[in-house]
Design an enzyme around this catalytic site. Structure first.
Site, mmCIF file in Angstrom:
data_model
loop_
_atom_site.group_PDB
_atom_site.id
_atom_site.type_symbol
_atom_site.label_atom_id
_atom_site.label_comp_id
_atom_site.label_asym_id
_atom_site.label_seq_id
_atom_site.Cartn_x
_atom_site.Cartn_y
_atom_site.Cartn_z
ATOM 1 N NE ARG A 265 -18.551 -20.103 14.217
ATOM 2 C CZ ARG A 265 -19.662 -20.778 14.571
ATOM 3 N NH1 ARG A 265 -19.760 -21.324 15.776
ATOM 4 N NH2 ARG A 265 -20.650 -20.901 13.713
ATOM 5 C CB SER B 170 -15.093 -19.868 5.042
ATOM 6 O OG SER B 170 -15.066 -19.796 6.433
ATOM 7 C CE LYS C 109 -21.685 -22.385 10.364
ATOM 8 N NZ LYS C 109 -20.905 -21.582 9.415
HETATM 9 C C1 LIG Z 1 -11.290 -22.110 10.512
HETATM 10 C C2 LIG Z 1 -12.686 -21.778 10.157
HETATM 11 N N1 LIG Z 1 -13.202 -22.291 9.024
HETATM 12 C C3 LIG Z 1 -14.473 -22.016 8.679
HETATM 13 C C4 LIG Z 1 -15.253 -21.206 9.476
HETATM 14 C C5 LIG Z 1 -16.664 -20.866 9.082
HETATM 15 O O1 LIG Z 1 -16.788 -19.501 8.724
HETATM 16 P P1 LIG Z 1 -18.215 -18.955 8.212
HETATM 17 O O2 LIG Z 1 -18.621 -19.710 7.017
HETATM 18 O O3 LIG Z 1 -18.102 -17.487 8.105
HETATM 19 O O4 LIG Z 1 -19.211 -19.341 9.367
HETATM 20 P P2 LIG Z 1 -19.253 -18.824 10.872
HETATM 21 O O5 LIG Z 1 -18.140 -19.489 11.611
HETATM 22 O O6 LIG Z 1 -19.079 -17.344 10.897
HETATM 23 O O7 LIG Z 1 -20.581 -19.277 11.370
HETATM 24 C C6 LIG Z 1 -14.672 -20.699 10.650
HETATM 25 N N2 LIG Z 1 -15.350 -19.906 11.493
HETATM 26 N N3 LIG Z 1 -13.390 -20.990 10.961
HETATM 27 C C1 LIG Z 2 -18.186 -23.055 12.067
HETATM 28 C C2 LIG Z 2 -18.156 -24.133 11.057
HETATM 29 N N1 LIG Z 2 -17.899 -23.881 9.738
HETATM 30 C C3 LIG Z 2 -17.943 -24.978 9.005
HETATM 31 C C4 LIG Z 2 -17.706 -25.007 7.548
HETATM 32 O O1 LIG Z 2 -17.871 -26.080 6.959
HETATM 33 O O2 LIG Z 2 -17.337 -23.969 7.001
HETATM 34 S S1 LIG Z 2 -18.322 -26.373 9.895
HETATM 35 C C5 LIG Z 2 -18.406 -25.467 11.311
HETATM 36 C C6 LIG Z 2 -18.708 -26.066 12.651
HETATM 37 C C7 LIG Z 2 -17.463 -26.569 13.313
HETATM 38 O O3 LIG Z 2 -17.802 -27.130 14.541
HETATM 39 P P1 LIG Z 2 -17.602 -28.681 14.864
HETATM 40 O O4 LIG Z 2 -16.127 -28.872 15.072
HETATM 41 O O5 LIG Z 2 -18.344 -28.843 16.175
HETATM 42 O O6 LIG Z 2 -18.181 -29.495 13.771
#
Ligand SMILES: Cc1ncc(COP(=O)(O)OP(=O)(O)O)c(N)n1
Ligand SMILES: Cc1nc(C(=O)O)sc1CCOP(=O)(O)O
Ligand SMILES: [Mg+2]
Length: 213
Positions: free
Chosen positions: A40, A109, A139
């Site tokens: 990602r 998600s 995020k």
């Molecule tokens: C394992 C996992 N869980 C949640 C996310 C978040 O997906 P999404 O809401 O599409 O957001 P982005 O990652 O695309 O910004 C994820 N990537 N992986």
């Molecule tokens: C990419 C993403 N998705 C989220 C969700 O809640 O769906 S939280 C998140 C950020 C994950 O990064 P960190 O481990 O630094 O918090």
């Protein structure tokens, strides 16, 4: 043969980066502690994205780590990924399944919503992700998920991934809530010692492993 999506462990996600070599080098060090790696990188596009995905795919293959591409079914197919992760804006799960066939894993998600998880599994998802479990600096605007969701989703029979603000210090809390895998960016890559952080998060699944300070 395509490996099966792991049932437990650290689900590492790459941090955003403008430097492909640095990105690949950083990930390589932590891979021995990961069950799964998601590519990602919201800052990479076009050829650079594909080349990073191919390099990480090769590393994961050599390390026996399940490799997932975020957002992009076509890229997952081109690089021979083991799976793809789709969020609410990333397209339909059933349509992705039709393209990917039965052997490529699809993750969904589900944010703070158990009914999204039920719908995703019915459409063919192999795992569901809930978050943000803790406040996330990657995020900050992510909506927060209740720890009770993991118990609620147990009957779905697919691995439940926790994401959002997971660190070595709170990883055991997430596992105790019922998370099968812990998806982490900052809790590994934004620490002074990412390898030690990855090791500690992986050890949260081992009840015999003493918590290190
Ligand atoms: C394992 C996992 N869980 C949640 C996310 C978040 O997906 P999404 O809401 O599409 O957001 P982005 O990652 O695309 O910004 C994820 N990537 N992986
Ligand atoms: C990419 C993403 N998705 C989220 C969700 O809640 O769906 S939280 C998140 C950020 C994950 O990064 P960190 O481990 O630094 O918090
Ligand atoms: Mg997405």
């Amino acid at each position: 043969m395509t490996p099966k999506f792991p049932r437990r462990g650290l689900y590492l996600i790459t941090p955003d980066s403008d430097d492909s070599d640095a990105l690949v080098a950083r990930v390589e060090d932590e891979l021995p502690f990961a069950a799964c790696l998601q590519y990602r990188n919201k800052r990479a596009h076009g050829e650079r994205r594909e080349s990073e995905a191919r390099r990480l795919r090769a590393l994961c293959e050599a390390a026996g780590v399940f490799f997932i591409v975020n957002d992009d079914v076509a890229l997952a197919v081109r690089v021979g990924a083991d799976g793809v992760h789709l969020g609410e804006d990333d397209g339909d799960i059933a349509a992705a399944r039709a393209v990917l066939g039965p052997d490529v894993a699809i993750g969904a998600s589900c944010y703070d919503d158990a009914s999204l998880a039920r719908t995703a599994v019915a459409a063919g998802a192999d795992y569901v992700a809930f978050g943000a479990l803790f406040p996330s600096s990657t995020k900050p605007a992510a909506r927060r998920a209740s720890p009770a969701l993991f118990a609620e989703a147990a009957s779905l029979g697919v691995p439940r991934v926790a994401i959002g603000g997971i660190t070595p210090d709170n990883a055991r809390q997430a596992v105790a809530a019922g998370a099968d895998l812990l998806a982490v960016i900052g809790g590994v890559f934004d620490t002074p010692d990412p390898v030690a952080a990855a090791r500690r998060i992986a050890s949260a699944f081992d009840p015999t492993s003493p918590e290190s300070p």
